[in-house]
Design an enzyme around this catalytic site. Structure first.
Site, PDB file in Angstrom:
ATOM      1  CD  GLU A 260     -50.998 -23.844  53.423  1.00 54.51           C
ATOM      2  OE1 GLU A 260     -51.029 -22.762  52.863  1.00 54.51           O
ATOM      3  OE2 GLU A 260     -50.072 -24.739  53.239  1.00 54.51           O
TER       4      GLU A 260
ATOM      5  CD  GLU B  36     -49.280 -24.415  48.685  1.00 51.84           C
ATOM      6  OE1 GLU B  36     -50.289 -23.849  49.032  1.00 51.84           O
ATOM      7  OE2 GLU B  36     -48.161 -24.100  48.654  1.00 51.84           O
TER       8      GLU B  36
END
Length: 473
Positions: free
Chosen positions: A371, A178
């Site tokens: 995710e 991320e």
């Protein structure tokens, strides 16, 4: 049609939320070890408040769910579900306790080698995040984290050791988790702690650029060491909708989406797009290019795009703070057409399909959802059963949306790993009761419990989903 043969079904974790053993096996101190449970967690994560040493706070990552001592049991449970892939990350300070040593810690290397071999025993492919919100505290104190270009050499040394040692064991790699979180949770994402009076945007752009250069260097290195290696980038995704059809709201949504994609544009396309350079300039900042950076970025783009998706978001040119919610650190206007989780994260399966299409249209590279999941409070009933139908419903609807993106829209999707396949510590809140897993871990928010593993109802459901390659939902 459905999902391709060899589709990579599995689950995802991160070392600091899973492993525990924070001071075992020669491991050094990392930023994530200084993220406490409670009200100080968020301000420390944003770099606004500092903790330099382990104090009287409760630090949930120190023991987490003790994968460090339970990995064989846990991987066996993943194998029972039929996992094809297991996403995990490397704790940098297990390999280089300070971060800048010339020789790695053999005990740390052996720990991960044993994990990878245990995965292969069950025909599970490891998907390894080299850096998942993890920075040695020694380097933060010495360099100021990723604001300093000298971090690049330390990271490349780490990657070189990993690619060489695990050449025959790992083929799928992610460089940074991320990466866009640098703009929202900079101490966690880049070891960045702000100095009084400094231009915060400049500090964050310095961190991001150094991570982007490091990512390009290790992408090049990975392909040189083993041409079969596949290297991905990773972003916290979730498309922004305009709150209304008012042009100002629509423009705000475009700007918010661009901010999310800005660094992935560099990793996938090989250059900073004009809008990104203008955004940086508008914040009185510059990209700290040195000679050779632009060529390096251009010549070493990633093989695939991986991302997290929990929820869509809503943009407003005139947001009302009383009508906002938060999803994975990102603030959003509440969408009145969506339901919300126990933590206020809005549930939008179609938003996953929309996000997939946006990413695939933008980059034309294979996607990997690494995710996705529902954080919820699970109750162990008197008979030991955990009836998590709400989790099954969430995942069923998101997998269907993912299938629609593949079948009806032609999106090239490599695989899908649900977040927190075994219960783990929440990154945002440090809570344990915010559970995502198919496997319950007996541990509470303050670290009490036996670490006993219990299969939830969703365990058997996901096992059947994998066995049928997503036909059974």
């Amino acid at each position: 049609m459905g999902f391709k043969k060899g589709f990579l079904w599995g689950g995802a974790t991160a070392a600091n939320q899973l492993e525990g053993g924070w001071n075992e096996g020669g491991r050094g101190l990392a930023n994530v070890d200084l993220m406490p449970h409670g009200q100080d967690r968020y301000v420390i994560g944003t770099g606004e408040k500092w903790i330099d040493h382990v104090d009287d706070h409760y630090f949930p990552s120190h023991k987490a769910v003790d994968f460090y001592h339970h990995y064989k049991e846990d991987i066996a449970l993943m194998a029972e579900m039929g996992f094809k892939v297991f996403r995990l990350s490397i704790a940098w300070t297990r390999i280089f306790p300070k971060g800048d040593e010339q020789s790695p810690n053999e005990e740390g290397l052996k720990f991960y080698e044993d994990i990878f071999k245990e995965c292969h025993k069950y025909h599970i492919e490891p998907l390894v995040t080299i850096n998942h919100f993890d920075c040695p505290m020694y380097l933060i104190n010495k360099f100021g984290g990723w604001r300093d270009r000298r971090m690049i050499d330390c990271y490349v040394r780490l990657a070189n050791v990993l690619f060489t040692r695990y050449k025959s064991l790992v083929r799928y790699w992610l460089t940074f988790n991320e990466i866009n979180m640098i703009l929202h949770f900079p101490f966690v994402a880049a070891g960045l702690r702000f100095k009084d009076g400094e231009n915060k945007t400049q500090a964050m752009i310095n961190c991001a650029h150094h991570e982007l250069v490091a990512s390009a260097l290790v992408t090049k290195l990975a392909h040189e060491i083993n041409p079969q290696n596949q290297i991905g980038c990773m972003l916290a995704a979730g498309t922004y909708y305009p709150e209304t059809c008012k042009p100002e709201d629509y423009w705000k949504a475009i700007c918010d989406n661009r901010e999310s994609y800005m660094f992935i544009d560099v990793q996938s396309r090989g250059y900073y797009p004009p809008y990104a350079l203008k955004w940086i300039e508008s914040h009185q900042a510059t990209v700290p290019f040195v000679e050779g950076d632009k060529e390096l970025l251009q010549e070493n783009t990633v093989d695939f795009i991986s991302f997290s998706y929990y929820s869509s978001r809503v943009s407003s040119a005139t947001p009302d703070s009383s009508l906002q919610t938060e999803s994975n650190i990102f603030a959003s206007v509440i969408n009145p057409y969506l339901k919300s989780s126990d933590w206020g994260w809005q549930i939008d399966p179609l938003g996953l399909r929309i996000t997939m299409n946006e990413l695939y249209d933008r980059y034309q590279k294979p996607l990997f959802i690494v995710e996705n999941g529902l954080g919820a409070k699970d109750i162990v009933e008197e008979d030991g059963i955990i009836q998590d139908d709400y989790r099954i419903d969430y995942l069923r609807e998101h997998i269907q949306a993912m299938k629609d993106a593949v079948d009806q829209d032609g999106v090239d999707l490599m695989g899908y790993t649900t977040w927190g396949c075994i219960d783990l510590i929440s990154n945002g809140t440090g809570e344990m009761e915010k559970r995502y897993g198919f496997i319950y871990v007996d541990r509470d928010n303050m670290g009490n419990g036996t670490f006993k593993r219990i299969k939830k109802k969703s365990f058997a459901w996901y096992k059947k989903v994998i066995a049928t390659n997503g036909e059974y939902l």
